[in-house]
Design an enzyme around this catalytic site. Structure first.
Site, PDB file in Angstrom:
ATOM      1  N   ALA A  86      89.636  17.038  42.249  1.00 13.08           N
ATOM      2  CA  ALA A  86      88.378  17.686  42.651  1.00 13.08           C
ATOM      3  C   ALA A  86      88.156  17.574  44.151  1.00 13.08           C
ATOM      4  O   ALA A  86      87.028  17.456  44.617  1.00 13.08           O
ATOM      5  CB  ALA A  86      87.211  17.056  41.897  1.00 13.08           C
ATOM      6  N   ALA A  87      89.245  17.645  44.921  1.00 16.32           N
ATOM      7  CA  ALA A  87      89.152  17.412  46.368  1.00 16.32           C
ATOM      8  C   ALA A  87      89.149  18.686  47.194  1.00 16.32           C
ATOM      9  O   ALA A  87      88.826  18.653  48.380  1.00 16.32           O
ATOM     10  CB  ALA A  87      90.312  16.522  46.821  1.00 16.32           C
ATOM     11  N   GLY A  88      89.498  19.822  46.598  1.00 15.04           N
ATOM     12  CA  GLY A  88      89.694  21.043  47.368  1.00 15.04           C
ATOM     13  C   GLY A  88      88.412  21.632  47.928  1.00 15.04           C
ATOM     14  O   GLY A  88      87.324  21.441  47.384  1.00 15.04           O
ATOM     15  N   GLU A 147     106.444  27.779  42.697  1.00 13.19           N
ATOM     16  CA  GLU A 147     105.158  28.323  43.114  1.00 13.19           C
ATOM     17  C   GLU A 147     105.315  29.779  43.559  1.00 13.19           C
ATOM     18  O   GLU A 147     106.389  30.209  43.992  1.00 13.19           O
ATOM     19  CB  GLU A 147     104.574  27.484  44.255  1.00 13.19           C
ATOM     20  CG  GLU A 147     104.281  26.040  43.887  1.00 13.19           C
ATOM     21  CD  GLU A 147     103.282  25.895  42.758  1.00 13.19           C
ATOM     22  OE1 GLU A 147     102.364  26.735  42.667  1.00 13.19           O
ATOM     23  OE2 GLU A 147     103.422  24.958  41.962  1.00 13.19           O
ATOM     24  N   ARG A 188      54.459  26.962  32.846  1.00 12.68           N
ATOM     25  CA  ARG A 188      55.091  26.326  33.990  1.00 12.68           C
ATOM     26  C   ARG A 188      55.323  24.844  33.714  1.00 12.68           C
ATOM     27  O   ARG A 188      54.830  24.303  32.713  1.00 12.68           O
ATOM     28  CB  ARG A 188      54.233  26.550  35.237  1.00 12.68           C
ATOM     29  CG  ARG A 188      54.219  28.019  35.693  1.00 12.68           C
ATOM     30  CD  ARG A 188      53.225  28.263  36.803  1.00 12.68           C
ATOM     31  NE  ARG A 188      53.496  27.426  37.965  1.00 12.68           N
ATOM     32  CZ  ARG A 188      52.648  27.259  38.973  1.00 12.68           C
ATOM     33  NH1 ARG A 188      51.452  27.859  38.949  1.00 12.68           N
ATOM     34  NH2 ARG A 188      52.965  26.484  39.994  1.00 12.68           N
ATOM     35  N   HIS A 228      44.196  35.894  26.608  1.00  6.89           N
ATOM     36  CA  HIS A 228      44.548  36.893  27.602  1.00  6.89           C
ATOM     37  C   HIS A 228      43.985  36.550  28.980  1.00  6.89           C
ATOM     38  O   HIS A 228      42.911  35.991  29.115  1.00  6.89           O
ATOM     39  CB  HIS A 228      44.049  38.301  27.213  1.00  6.89           C
ATOM     40  CG  HIS A 228      43.029  38.318  26.125  1.00  6.89           C
ATOM     41  ND1 HIS A 228      43.289  38.839  24.885  1.00  6.89           N
ATOM     42  CD2 HIS A 228      41.765  37.847  26.064  1.00  6.89           C
ATOM     43  CE1 HIS A 228      42.222  38.706  24.106  1.00  6.89           C
ATOM     44  NE2 HIS A 228      41.297  38.107  24.801  1.00  6.89           N
ATOM     45  N   SER A 288      34.222  34.387  28.497  1.00  6.15           N
ATOM     46  CA  SER A 288      35.071  35.234  29.333  1.00  6.15           C
ATOM     47  C   SER A 288      34.643  35.183  30.797  1.00  6.15           C
ATOM     48  O   SER A 288      33.456  35.082  31.116  1.00  6.15           O
ATOM     49  CB  SER A 288      35.001  36.678  28.843  1.00  6.15           C
ATOM     50  OG  SER A 288      35.545  36.788  27.548  1.00  6.15           O
TER      51      SER A 288
END
Length: 458
Positions: A9-11, A154, A332, A362, A404
């Site tokens: 995982a170094a690239g 390769e 949220r 509503h 309301s």
């Protein structure tokens, strides 16, 4: 026999054209590296070492607790990357899996089968290979006249005949551990890339008369290595198909799997129905017999059995049994709906808890509120919870009726069975069973309309 693993995982991933390390790009809501580590964890591994390099600290921060890692300061090739794990592994007896961190589609079952094949062949090295429809870019498997693996060439070093070969190297191997580290000391940079190729150890083993085996993948898709955004999208598509298929096998109805996006960590119960154009992300739990209609988006949330989400967004929230939201509602982060809560058209709720049976039908905003059972919110109600600097809480007790177009100026408390009159601006606490009226008295000016600009006569 002990099993070990080295995850590369170094690239940098130059072709990704991204500031994010390549292995941290996500597929189905989880980084490619995390997918690989999950598959490796499904095999009984005694020691797992991750090789990090480019943006090492960012990669290390994502590793599961206790994962061993080694930093590759200079990226001098795959052979060099494996060799720097010598201090942790070189003296161990056993077999070592070497796998790239950008192969998110490979499964634990495939890795287990690869180990089994390696041991059955009594091999020094076993290569995971595949038959590629288009082998361009991959290393080719060169076999001798008896069909035995001779070497790996390769793409940049291959001649025309070798380029015509369709059996490719997937970049996943198992080696006898001590033989691997001994051979790594013999490889050189005499190649087109000027790098230490891990694949060169195969030729070293062959010249020494050691057994090199090749296990061909049944599913070519698993071999995909992601080097650019095009391949990333291919991995996403394949992973999504795999995830959706498994949910359907488990009793979930997907009306249109092609437009249903479900992340890899999502759990969904039987008899749930998911309509088209739905996205479910993160660590989300969905219970049994849930309906999620067209266009909904759910992320890092809990939605328990018998709920409905109709064309709505649910983020970091919890819906208890029998609750329903939408259409066009927005839960949220920090929202908790108790049992049988109804949240209707164009209602937004943030950081609030609503008690059992409460309704906001509503055009309502509820923020930073604790609401009791069977409270009714009339259309147009808002909790005004922010003064420009601080957020304030509202408490509303059981059975309250909010008229309301009420504006509730937090912080305040509305008591049990209390009522706020329609159009009120509520600025003080309302006692239990009280009726609050917070609006100007209506006055009718008879005949005055004739003097107003709007007047059009009889």
């Amino acid at each position: 026999m002990n099993k070990f693993a080295i995850v590369l995982a170094a690239g940098k991933g130059t072709r990704m054209k991204s500031a994010l390390p390549k292995v941290l790009h996500q597929v189905a809501g989880k980084s490619m590296l995390a997918h690989v580590l999950t598959s490796v964890s499904e095999v009984e591994i005694a020691k797992n070492v991750v090789i990090v390099g480019h943006e090492a600290d960012r990669v290390i921060a994502t590793l599961p607790k206790g994962t061993q890692f080694v930093k590759q300061v200079e990226q001098l090739g795959t052979g060099h990357a494996v060799r720097i794990a010598a201090d942790l592994l070189a003296n161990e007896d056993g077999a070592t899996l070497v796998i790239a961190g950008d192969t998110p589609l490979i499964t634990g079952q495939t890795l287990e089968a690869l180990f089994d094949y390696h041991f059955a062949q009594n091999a020094t090295a076993t290569i995971l290979t595949a038959i590629a429809p288009n082998p361009t870019g991959y290393g080719r498997i060169i076999r001798d006249e008896n069909g035995s693996v001779e070497k790996i060439v390769e793409q940049k070093d291959a001649n025309d005949f070798e380029k015509s070969i369709t059996e490719i190297n997937t970049g996943t191997y198992i080696f006898d551990n001590k033989s691997l580290f001994k051979a790594l000391n013999e490889i050189t940079t005499d190649n087109a890339q000027g790098e230490y190729y891990l694949t060169d150890v195969i030729e070293i083993f062959k010249k020494a008369g050691q057994t090199v085996a090749a296990h061909i993948l049944d599913d070519f898709d698993e071999s995909l290595g992601v080097n650019d955004r095009v391949a990333l999208s291919q991995a996403e598509l394949t992973m999504r198909k795999r995830i959706n298929h498994q949910h359907m096998v488990n009793g979930v109805t997907l009306i249109d799997p092609a437009t249903t996006y479900i992340d890899s960590e999502v759990t969904i119960g039987e008899e749930t129905v998911i309509e088209a154009n739905v996205t479910i992300k993160g660590n989300t739990f969905i219970g049994k017999n849930v309906l999620i209609t067209n266009g909904s988006r759910i992320e890092n949330s809990e939605i328990h059995s018998n709920c409905e989400v109709r064309n709505s967004t649910v983020e970091e929230s919890r819906m208890s049994v029998g609750s329903n939201v939408g259409p066009y509602a927005h839960l949220r982060p920090g929202t908790v709906l108790s049992e049988e809560v109804h949240v209707g058209n164009f209602v937004e709720i943030k950081g609030s808890t609503l008690g059992k049976g409460t309704k906001a039908g509503h055009l309502t905003y509820i923020g930073n509120a604790t609401v009791g059972e069977k409270v009714n919110f009339g259309a147009g109600t808002i909790t005004a919870n922010f003064d420009g600097k601080n957020k304030f809480n509202t408490e509303i007790d059981d059975f309250a009726f909010i008229g309301s177009n009420s504006t509730i100026i937090a912080p305040l408390h509305i008591g049990k069975n209390a009522l706020t009159a329609a159009g009120s601006v509520v600025t003080e606490d309302v006692p239990d069973e009280a009726v609050e009226i917070g609006r100007g008295k209506q006055v009718n000016k008879l005949g005055r309309a004739k003097k107003m600009p709007h007047y059009r006569g009889q």
